[in-house]
Structures are given as C-alpha cells and as structure tokens.
Design a protein around this motif. Structure first.
Motif, short mmCIF file in Angstrom:
data_model
loop_
_atom_site.label_atom_id
_atom_site.label_comp_id
_atom_site.label_asym_id
_atom_site.label_seq_id
_atom_site.Cartn_x
_atom_site.Cartn_y
_atom_site.Cartn_z
N MET A 1 -3.51 -5.03 -6.98
CA MET A 1 -3.83 -4.61 -5.62
C MET A 1 -4.65 -3.32 -5.61
N SER A 2 -4.98 -2.76 -6.78
CA SER A 2 -5.75 -1.52 -6.94
C SER A 2 -4.95 -0.32 -6.44
N GLY A 3 -4.32 0.34 -7.38
CA GLY A 3 -3.45 1.47 -7.04
C GLY A 3 -4.16 2.72 -6.58
N THR A 4 -5.48 2.79 -6.72
CA THR A 4 -6.19 3.96 -6.18
C THR A 4 -6.54 3.78 -4.70
N ASP A 5 -6.28 2.58 -4.16
CA ASP A 5 -6.58 2.32 -2.75
C ASP A 5 -5.35 1.93 -1.94
N PHE A 6 -4.33 1.42 -2.62
CA PHE A 6 -3.13 0.96 -1.93
C PHE A 6 -1.90 1.46 -2.69
N TYR A 7 -0.72 1.08 -2.21
CA TYR A 7 0.54 1.50 -2.83
C TYR A 7 1.31 0.28 -3.29
N TYR A 8 2.07 0.42 -4.38
CA TYR A 8 3.05 -0.60 -4.77
C TYR A 8 4.10 0.07 -5.64
#
Length: 458
Positions: free
Chosen positions: A94-101
C-alpha cells in the motif's frame, strides 16, 4: 531450543559439480542476465531449510554464507514463513510513505527500542542496504547543512551513486562510473587483526590522522556532515578494530558537531551476538543503517536516527516499496527469534568457531589472523612469507564448494564465515572438518581416515 529436527544436517554431493540441470540453467542465465553479477561458483539453488541448501540436481550444501549474511534465521524458518503467509493473505502493498498500515508502524516502534541509544528516534524504511546508506547520506547533508563526508578505506556501503562514493574496498566498484558524488574523503580504517589491543604494526592512528592532518590540510571539521563507519568491516575483510577506536571516533564527532553514521547492514541484526555490533563498544551513533538480516531474506532496509535529526519535510525523501507490509511482518518475526534465542546462539557458536579456528591456525600456517565477534568471523590465507594469497583463498572456497560447504571471500585474501544464526555445534564441526580436509589437500598433507563428510548420508 533451536528447531532443526526437519533439517538434513550433513552435506551430500551426488553429482559432479555443477550437475547437468545446474549446467543447463547456468548457460541459460548467462544469455539473459547482466554480466555485472559476480557468481562465485555454479550453485543453482532449488530449496533451503535452516543451514542447508539443495541445488537443482539434489546436491546438499552446508550454507556458511547465509545469502551474504541475509538469512539470519536460516532458510525458510517456519515462524517467518507463517508470518509472511499471514500478512500476504491480508495486504501485499500500500506504499508506507503515502499511507498507514500496522506492520510498518509496529516495526518502526520496535526498531527505535532495539537500536542503541536511550533517546527518541525516528525510522525511514528502504528496500536494501545501499538505499539505507543513500537515505543516511541525504539526511546528514540536509540536517547539518554541511557538504562533506568521511569514510574509510576498505569500506563497502553499496553500489548506488552516494553509497559507492563512500565505498572504497575494490576499484571495480567505482571504475567507469565517475564523477561520483563529490565531498567524500577516505581515511585508513583502524585495522586490528586478530582482535589484539594494539593496531597492526605500521598502521596509522586513524583518529590522529583525521584530527591533526585531515582537518588541518584538507577539510575544515565544520564542513563535515558525517562520518560513515562499519563497526566491523565486512567486504573489506571482516576486520575488528581496536577496542578504543569507536569510542574515540564518537568523541571526535562530538567535538566538531559531526554526525556518526554506523553501517550495520552486515554486522547488525544479531550477527555478532548483539542486535547492533556497535554495542560491543558502548557507543551510541546518531544514525544506524540496517538491512540484510533484518527480514530473513525479504528485501527491507531502514535507517534509525535521533528524532531531532530527521527534520526533512514531507516529500524530501520517500520510497514506494520501502517498508512493504510483508517484509515488515517477516522482520517482526525475525526480531522476535533473535531476542528469544538466536543472538545468544550466535555468541555461543561464534566462540566455538573462533576457538577451533585458532587451533586450526596452529596446524596450518597458511591461516593467519583469525578474528571476529559472534558469527561474523574472518581469517586470512597467506603465502609462506606471510603475504596475502588471494589465489589460494579462492582455491579454498572452490574446494569447499565441491565438498558441500558454501563460503565466501572478503578483503584481499580473507575467508568470511557468516552462517545463519540457527547454526548448531554439529554444523560447525562439519564445516571445520571440510575446511580441514581442504587445507590438508592444499598443503600436501595425506588424506585423513574417514574421507570427506560431503559424501555422507543423512
């Protein structure tokens, strides 16, 4: 206790190497892959389990390089595989530099806890070690508003442009790629062969050289952003510095407001018996670079920095795949295994190997300077006059391969020993037996009774 019940513990070479399937695959590979790859021997891997590798022809090898110090928990550790499968079933990316998980957040929290320094920290995730060094390079320049970097001869920090500018282990890494990133100055590493308490004869006092020569004749200290250093040099020869070196380097940085960046890419994640090798000297760096063993084989890297240093704004640096949720899940399980048992095992088996290699050195004069901490161990192969013997070192690696033991070289004529941290004393004894047999052959000694262990059945 270490779970090795399912693992075949003895190498078994059933075909002439490379076997027929391996030969065909090597020929296909050479037509389509980059010639820049440095294949050490024609090993075509089909599967791995624990400390064992099986090739496509059914030959089994004892792996004492762990994918170049990457497979920290061994090949396909059941708990790591389970963590990967569990995460992969829920979210791949999900691309951690743009979203959270959750996995990325949990790993970031864990890394701030287990890296040296009782101060607030922040984490930036990458895909690899060289990317971690690039991130540290950029952050050091951004935060300090200074341009220059100091690194060491023999260092290997990676092959991307900033990292290779810091690298100075082989000219091959740099030839033809200039101009490199400007502002990098190299100085001698405080080589201390054999773990003695004094530098090698004739080697300069590195700290004095920086303070009294470099800072007076070449660069002003207030124009140096950071010093990049490997706690134990990896590619440069598995070199352990004198015990005072890192403490004096930390003091020098403090005197001049220079950041201390520690490259733990090969030496970190429990390999030396500590989570970070720099902990052996009680030094707290400003930035730590991590990769290799962090996720048991999945591509992941990170920098962990003092919180006040990571002051770059949104968009200043990012990574589409860095901190991938599956890799983070693997890293969390890897760290749990390191803390539960594997760091302790690295110390125990490393002490055994160091003691046995010291005995082997006494009976085989071509071995010189056994050194290391935990399961990051090196020794040099030398000629009769004590000079480096790179051709003989390469011969030893190739002979061991043909008898079922996977080793790698380092430095000018060094042999590196970096098995998975699940290695047992039985594995170590087998590896030592194969090395002894090969060294005996190289020195013309008669074959020992019992023959090669590589042909033994499990």
């Amino acid at each position: 206790m270490l779970d090795v019940k399912r693992e075949v513990r003895v190498p078994s070479i059933q075909t002439e190497l490379p076997g027929p399937k391996a030969r065909r695959m090597v020929e296909r590979d050479e037509r389509v892959t980059s010639p820049s790859y440095t294949r050490v021997y024609p090993l075509v891997v089909a599967r791995g389990e624990g400390v064992m590798i099986e090739d496509v022809d059914g030959n089994r090898f004892l792996d004492f390089n762990a994918g170049i110090a990457v497979c920290s928990t061994g090949h396909c550790h059941p708990r790591v595989v389970e963590a990967i499968n569990r995460q992969a079933a829920n979210l791949l990316h999900m691309s951690g530099t743009d979203f959270y998980y959750p996995a990325e957040l949990e790993l970031a929290e864990k890394l701030t806890q287990i890296t040296p320094g009782k101060f607030a920290k922040r984490v930036f995730f990458t895909n690899s070690g060289t990317e971690a060094v690039e991130a540290a390079f950029k952050l050091a320049r951004y935060h300090s508003k200074r341009q220059n970097m100091i690194a060491f001869y023999g260092a290997f920090h990676g092959r991307t442009m900033g990292a290779v500018s810091l690298t100075a282990s082989k000219v091959t890494h740099r030839r033809g790629f200039g101009p490199l990133v400007p502002g990098v100055i190299h100085v001698p590493y405080a080589d201390c062969r054999g773990g003695n308490h004094k530098p090698s004869a004739g080697s300069p006092n590195t700290i004095d050289l920086i303070e009294k020569t470099l800072f007076r004749k070449e660069v002003a200290p207030d124009e140096v952003a950071a010093i990049f250093v490997e706690p134990i040099q990896g590619e440069g020869g598995y070199l352990v510095p004198p015990p005072e070196f890192h403490r004096e380097l930390r003091a020098l940085c403090d005197r001049h407001g220079i950041l201390l960046v520690v490259d733990e890419i090969q030496s970190g994640m429990g390999r030396t018996g500590k989570m970070c090798a720099i902990e052996h000297w009680g030094v707290e760096p400003d930035i730590v670079c991590l990769a290799k063993g962090i996720a048991s084989g999945l591509p992941l890297g990170a920098i962990v920095a003092r919180a006040e240093l990571m002051d770059w704004p949104p968009g200043a640096h990012a990574s589409t795949f860095g901190g991938n949720p599956v890799a983070c899940a693997a890293a969390l399980e890897t760290i749990a295994l390191l803390e539960e048992e594997l760091m302790e095992n690295a110390t125990r088996q490393g002490n055994f190997l160091l003691a046995e290699l010291a005995k082997l050195k006494r009976t085989h004069p071509m071995i010189a300077e056994v050194r290391g901490k935990g399961l990051m161990i090196g020794f040099d192969i030398v000629a009769a006059d004590g000079s480096p013997a790179p051709e003989e070192a390469e011969r030893l690696v190739q002979m061991c391969f043909h008898k079922g033991l996977l080793l790698l070289r380092c430095g000018e004529s060094g042999i590196r020993i970096c098995p998975p941290l699940v290695v047992t004393q039985e594995h170590c004894e087998t590896a030592l037996s194969i090395m002894t047999e090969c060294l005996d052959e190289m020195s013309g000694k008669p074959a020992r009774a019992g023959g090669s262990v590589a042909g033994a059945k499990p």
